[in-house]
Enzyme design. Structure first.
Site, short mmCIF file in Angstrom:
data_model
loop_
_atom_site.label_atom_id
_atom_site.label_comp_id
_atom_site.label_asym_id
_atom_site.label_seq_id
_atom_site.Cartn_x
_atom_site.Cartn_y
_atom_site.Cartn_z
N LYS A 174 1.14 -1.45 0.06
CA LYS A 174 0.18 -0.22 -0.26
C LYS A 174 0.54 1.37 0.09
CE LYS A 174 -4.50 -1.96 2.42
NZ LYS A 174 -4.23 -1.23 3.57
N LYS A 205 -6.31 -10.60 -7.69
CA LYS A 205 -7.39 -11.41 -6.68
C LYS A 205 -8.83 -10.15 -6.85
CE LYS A 205 -8.42 -10.24 -1.79
NZ LYS A 205 -7.45 -10.54 -0.78
N LYS A 263 -12.64 -5.28 -5.20
CA LYS A 263 -14.28 -4.47 -5.28
C LYS A 263 -12.98 -2.88 -6.17
CE LYS A 263 -16.60 -0.85 -3.90
NZ LYS A 263 -18.88 -1.05 -4.17
#
Ligand code: TRP
Length: 326
Positions: free
Chosen positions: A111, A193, A196
């Site tokens: 991240k 994967k 959203k």
């Protein structure tokens, strides 16, 4: 009796990746142990977000979880921010968490690499997760593989806190992962994967037409170009979805038809769509009923929060005593 705890971010509507990767397992496990499931909205603010959207997503997630089969008569469902002790305990755990362990978390590394400016919450995210679990002194945490490192850190935190403040009684148990039986679900692009943020999902509550419009162009075995090319089921994402949704005999049949080029990919996808329907029809029906019963959903969350506040207060009393805050 063992206590299970798990959490899910309020990302909005559940998709079949969340469902197969976590929630379906929760629905089964809730009958085997005392279970607490949490919509972790405080975790969701480490990225930028809109308050109204957070409200809506929290509600949609609650509805999705109940529709998927989390039964508030059997287990406890609640929203993290309704129980302020989560953040209190997280602050306390800050003081026993080695910085190096936080920096080693792959999710933090991923991240923080992708972001221009990195807030401290991205780094301390797993401390709040440890607080979620340990606040209820849960022994078992059903998660997907991607959470194993966070859970390992929860155990480090429990161990360190116990060593410092609870030498006599190991106040916090070291929570063990319960891995989801389904391997990680890839998105319809077959590349990443299902998530959203990648836009490669099928919503758990989408209509059969919407589902088909996504399944039809979904990536299969890339080496299978013509219908007459035999395929390799194991490399095909659609085959993995069959394993999750179709009965074993169908899965076997699919494998044979694919590897002998008996079926084309569209034939195979049609059978998958049917299998998905059998599982999704009752979920969709429950969701429709819950949409008309806002009071029922709110009531379940309120009752869950009440119960969790009681448990949380009790744990915090033990923590405060042992740390000299009493
Ligand atoms: N980090 C988890 C995820 O992204 C969500 C989560 C927060 C969680 N707190 C938890 C999972 C406690 C298990 C237990 O999926």
């Amino acid at each position: 009796m063992a206590r299970i705890f798990s959490g899910i971010q309020p990302s909005g509507e559940l998709h079949i990746g969340n469902y197969l990767g976590a929630v379906k397992n929760w629905v089964t496990l809730q009958h085997t142990a005392e279970s607490i499931f949490c919509i972790v909205d405080y975790h969701a603010i480490t990225g930028s977000y809109k308050p109204d959207l957070l409200r809506a997503r929290r509600r949609d997630m609650a509805l999705g979880l109940l529709a998927a089969g989390i039964d508030p008569a059997v287990s406890t469902l609640f929203v993290q921010s309704d129980v302020p002790e989560h953040t209190e305990l997280a602050w306390i755990f800050n003081s026993v968490t080695p910085l190096g362990e936080l920096e080693r978390q792959t999710q933090f590394k991923d991240k923080s690499q992708r972001m221009e400016s990195v807030n401290a919450g991205i780094l301390t995210y797993p401390i709040l997760q440890a607080a979620d679990i340990l606040l209820y002194r849960a022994d078992r945490v059903p998660v997907g593989e991607d959470q194993l490192q966070h859970l390992e850190l929860s155990r480090v935190i429990a161990r360190r806190w116990n060593a410092e403040f609870a030498r006599d009684d190991d106040f916090f148990p070291e929570p063990q992962p319960v891995l989801t039986p389904t391997r990680r679900i890839m998105g319809l692009d077959g590349q990443a994967k299902m998530s959203k943020s990648m836009g490669n999902t099928i919503g758990l509550l989408e209509s059969p037409e919407e589902i088909w419009s996504k399944l039809r162009p979904a990536v299969t075995d890339p080496k299978r170009i013509k219908k007459t090319d035999p395929g390799t089921p194991e490399v095909c994402n659609i085959y993995h979805l069959h394993k999750a949704f179709s009965p074993p005999a169908t899965v076997e049949h699919v494998a044979v038809q694919c590897s002998t080029a008996g079926w084309g990919c569209i034939d195979c996808k049609k059978v998958l769509a049917e299998s998905m329907e059998s599982e999704l029809v009752p979920i969709r029906a429950r969701a429709a009923a819950l949409r008309d019963d806002t009071a029922g959903v709110d009531g379940a969350l309120a009752a869950g929060a009440d119960r969790c506040r009681t448990l949380a207060r009790e744990t915090m009393r033990g923590v405060r005593e042992r740390m000299g805050f009493d």
